[in-house]
Each structure stands twice: as C-alpha cells, then as structure tokens.
Design an enzyme around this catalytic site. Structure first.
Site, short mmCIF file in Angstrom:
data_model
loop_
_atom_site.label_atom_id
_atom_site.label_comp_id
_atom_site.label_asym_id
_atom_site.label_seq_id
_atom_site.Cartn_x
_atom_site.Cartn_y
_atom_site.Cartn_z
N SER A 74 -3.75 5.52 9.62
CA SER A 74 -3.81 7.08 9.39
C SER A 74 -5.43 7.49 9.69
O SER A 74 -5.50 8.47 9.76
CB SER A 74 -3.35 7.42 8.25
OG SER A 74 -2.01 7.48 8.23
N LYS A 88 -6.07 9.85 12.44
CA LYS A 88 -5.58 11.16 12.52
C LYS A 88 -7.04 12.12 12.43
O LYS A 88 -6.88 13.20 12.77
CB LYS A 88 -4.71 11.31 11.24
CG LYS A 88 -3.40 10.82 11.28
CD LYS A 88 -2.66 10.71 10.04
CE LYS A 88 -1.43 9.85 10.21
NZ LYS A 88 -0.70 9.90 8.94
N TYR A 132 2.10 8.61 18.77
CA TYR A 132 1.55 8.63 17.51
C TYR A 132 1.63 7.19 16.97
O TYR A 132 0.46 6.82 16.35
CB TYR A 132 2.59 9.25 16.66
CG TYR A 132 2.50 9.11 15.18
CD1 TYR A 132 1.40 9.93 14.46
CD2 TYR A 132 3.08 8.23 14.60
CE1 TYR A 132 1.08 9.58 13.04
CE2 TYR A 132 2.92 7.95 13.02
CZ TYR A 132 1.94 8.64 12.31
OH TYR A 132 1.65 8.52 10.92
N TYR A 165 -3.80 11.36 1.05
CA TYR A 165 -2.26 11.77 0.55
C TYR A 165 -2.30 12.20 -0.80
O TYR A 165 -3.35 13.36 -1.18
CB TYR A 165 -1.52 10.29 0.53
CG TYR A 165 -1.77 9.30 1.79
CD1 TYR A 165 -1.81 9.97 3.02
CD2 TYR A 165 -2.20 7.98 1.38
CE1 TYR A 165 -2.14 9.04 4.00
CE2 TYR A 165 -2.54 7.23 2.38
CZ TYR A 165 -2.31 7.40 3.87
OH TYR A 165 -2.63 6.69 4.82
N VAL A 199 -2.83 2.92 5.84
CA VAL A 199 -2.21 1.91 5.21
C VAL A 199 -2.50 0.52 5.79
O VAL A 199 -2.03 -0.45 5.14
CB VAL A 199 -0.68 2.00 5.38
CG1 VAL A 199 -0.22 3.24 4.54
CG2 VAL A 199 -0.13 2.33 6.65
N1 GLU Z 1 1.57 4.60 11.07
C1 GLU Z 1 1.69 4.60 9.60
C2 GLU Z 1 2.81 5.69 9.61
O1 GLU Z 1 3.16 6.61 10.33
C3 GLU Z 1 0.34 5.53 9.22
C4 GLU Z 1 0.39 5.63 7.59
C5 GLU Z 1 -0.89 5.76 7.17
O2 GLU Z 1 -1.72 5.07 7.22
O3 GLU Z 1 -0.95 6.56 6.15
O4 GLU Z 1 3.82 5.27 8.61
#
Ligand code: GLU
Length: 303
Positions: free
Chosen positions: A63, A66, A188, A239, A257
């Site tokens: 993530s 992002k 993604y 989060y 993650v």
């Molecule tokens: N590729 C992971 C997902 O879509 C990213 C989640 C993350 O790093 O928070 O679940």
C-alpha cells in the site's frame, strides 16, 4: 546527535522487538518473508541517503505505492477527482466493504483499498499502463533503474484477490470506476507488487518533503498539493490506526502489509522503515516503534 548515530540508536531499540507481530498471510507469497528483517533509511533534501540494517534489501511495497499513484493522479488532473474519492479517515479496516455501501460507492479516502482502486482507475484513464508509469517514476526518483514488479508476488496476490474484486465490482455498480474491473485490479496488483528497499522509498518520496519538487528540480506537484498529500498520509495513511500513528510518531506516514512504513518530515527528509511483522491493523510493529523512537530522538514530530 549525528544522524547516523540516531539511526543506530533506533535500530538498537528495534532489535529488542525483532520478530514481533505476524507476517501477513492472505497473499501467500508474502507469508514466506523472514520476520526478523529490519531496515531504516533516511534521505535528505539534497539527495544524500543513509541507513542501518536491511535498508538496501527490496521488499513488497504494497500500500505504500498508493502515495505515489495519488501524487501522479493529482499532478495530472484537476480537483474534480475528489468527487469520486473522499479524504476523511475511515476508522475501518483497509479492505472493509461496509463503509462503501453506506457511502454509495464513494471510498472514504485514497489510501484504503477501495480508494486506491479508484485512484488506479483514474491513472489508467490518464496514461494507460498505470503500473508502468508508476514504475518509471519510482526508478527516476530513487535513482534505481533496476526496480521491478515482483511477478511472484503479483501472481500470488492476483490469485487471492476476492476481497479487492468485491470492492471494485461494488464501486463499478455505482459508476465510480471508468475502466473494466479486471483491468483496474490487474494494474492495482502490479503497483502493490513493486519491490523497493528502504533506500529506494526514502529517495522516491523526497518530493513530498520538498514542496512537490522532483529530484531534477522540476515541480511534480504544487506546494499546496504536496501539503495535501502529506495531510492525507497523516490522517489516513495507517488504516484504522492513523490516530495511534499520529499519537506515537506524529508525522505523515503510509504503511503497507509488506511491513514497510514510509514517513515524510516536511522541509527535512523522508524516512522509510521495514520490518515484516504486522499488528492486527496491518501496520509493522517494529516499524511503528522505530519511527516513534526516531521522532522522539530528533524532535521532528510535527506536534
Ligand atoms: N495489496 C494489498 C491489498 O490490496 C495492499 C494492502 C496493504 O498494504 O495495506 O490487500
């Protein structure tokens, strides 16, 4: 104190927690990572970079990607983008479906999975190959032409993407997405599967510490846009633990993650930390503790 000493002290503290947390397992390829890794890197505005531990070992950015896709979208679009994605903290898990239904397919912010899917959708409309565009940008800013998508991680994530597919289809039903769900999900997954080291990440994020200026001196973002991305990182970047992160670390940060956390100290530097063990909310346990220690030692929390 010299910055190399600060990082060593942070690493010493972190060593006491080494191995804490659980390596994420819903993407099987990531479950195989050794939980004992720890690295931290700091890049300063002049492009100098230093680090301790496994700071040059690539890991799955997940993530953290992002932040960069949002920057590329904002650099090339107008404010109308914000009609499709909100910018308030969610208080929910990163992959939660519940809020999306209440809010009629408009994700709460660009850093939860639903919001990030909408950002990727926008970048696809702008450039076509969104993950390729992102990779080119990251190679340039990190000065590392060898950055790649980890195809093993991408295949593993694509094979276990039911939750993200559900989010994307749900948004599509409300008209939030412009491209086919399969295309958005593929792009993604590829952006999340890019492998980078702490060194690469800290260097690549310097534009956020430097009012939107890229390392070649050109402006990617306006000063105002850079300020806004940093604000969204602070309020939404970890989060449903964004409050805890502000309380303990107190700078803009974005976790993934894969166990990485990228943090930005506006006007000074970018710091990236990596340790794969996660807490229940998906944030690196040792990484969070290391950044807590770092901003306490330096006094560089914004609070
Ligand atoms: N590729 C992971 C997902 O879509 C990213 C989640 C993350 O790093 O928070 O679940």
């Amino acid at each position: 104190m010299e910055m190399s000493k600060v990082l060593e002290r942070v690493a010493e503290e972190a060593a006491q927690l080494r191995g804490a947390g659980m390596v994420m397992d819903y993407i099987p390829a990531l479950a195989e990572v050794d939980p004992d890794h720890f690295g931290i890197a700091l890049a300063e505005l002049d492009g100098s970079v230093l680090g301790v531990g496994d700071w040059e070992t690539p890991f799955s950015v997940q993530s953290i990607s992002k932040v960069f896709t949002l920057a590329l979208v904002l650099a090339g679009s107008d404010e109308s983008f914000w009609q499709r994605v909100g910018r308030e903290p969610s208080g929910s898990a990163f992959n939660s479906l519940v809020q999306l239904e209440h809010e009629r397919g408009i994700p709460r912010n660009p850093f939860i999975n639903a919001g990030a899917l909408a950002v990727t959708d926008e970048l696809i409309s702008m450039v076509g190959d969104a993950s390729g565009d992102l990779l080119a940008f990251l190679r340039e800013e990190s000065g590392n032409p060898d950055l790649e998508v980890d195809e093993n991680v991408a295949a593993s994530e694509a094979a276990h993407a039911d939750r993200n597919l559900a989010l994307a289809h749900f948004m599509a039903s409300y008209g939030t997405l412009r491209n086919p769900v399969a295309t958005v999900l593929d792009q993604y997954v590829r952006q999340c599967s890019i492998a980078m080291s702490c060194r690469d990440l800290a260097l690549a994020a310097l534009f956020l510490a430097d009012r939107g200026f890229r390392r070649d001196g050109s402006a990617l973002l306006s000063c105002r846009q850079a300020k806004r991305i940093n604000a969204i990182m602070l309020t939404c970047g970890t989060y449903d633990a964004a409050g805890e992160f502000a309380y303990r670390v107190g700078v803009p940060g974005k976790s993934g993650v894969g166990g990485g956390i990228l943090s930005v100290i506006p006007g000074r530097c970018a710091v990236a930390v990596w340790s794969p063990g996660l807490d229940k909310r998906g944030n690196s346990v040792v990484g969070m503790a290391a950044l807590d220690h770092f901003t306490t030692l330096t006094g560089w929390s914004v609070f």
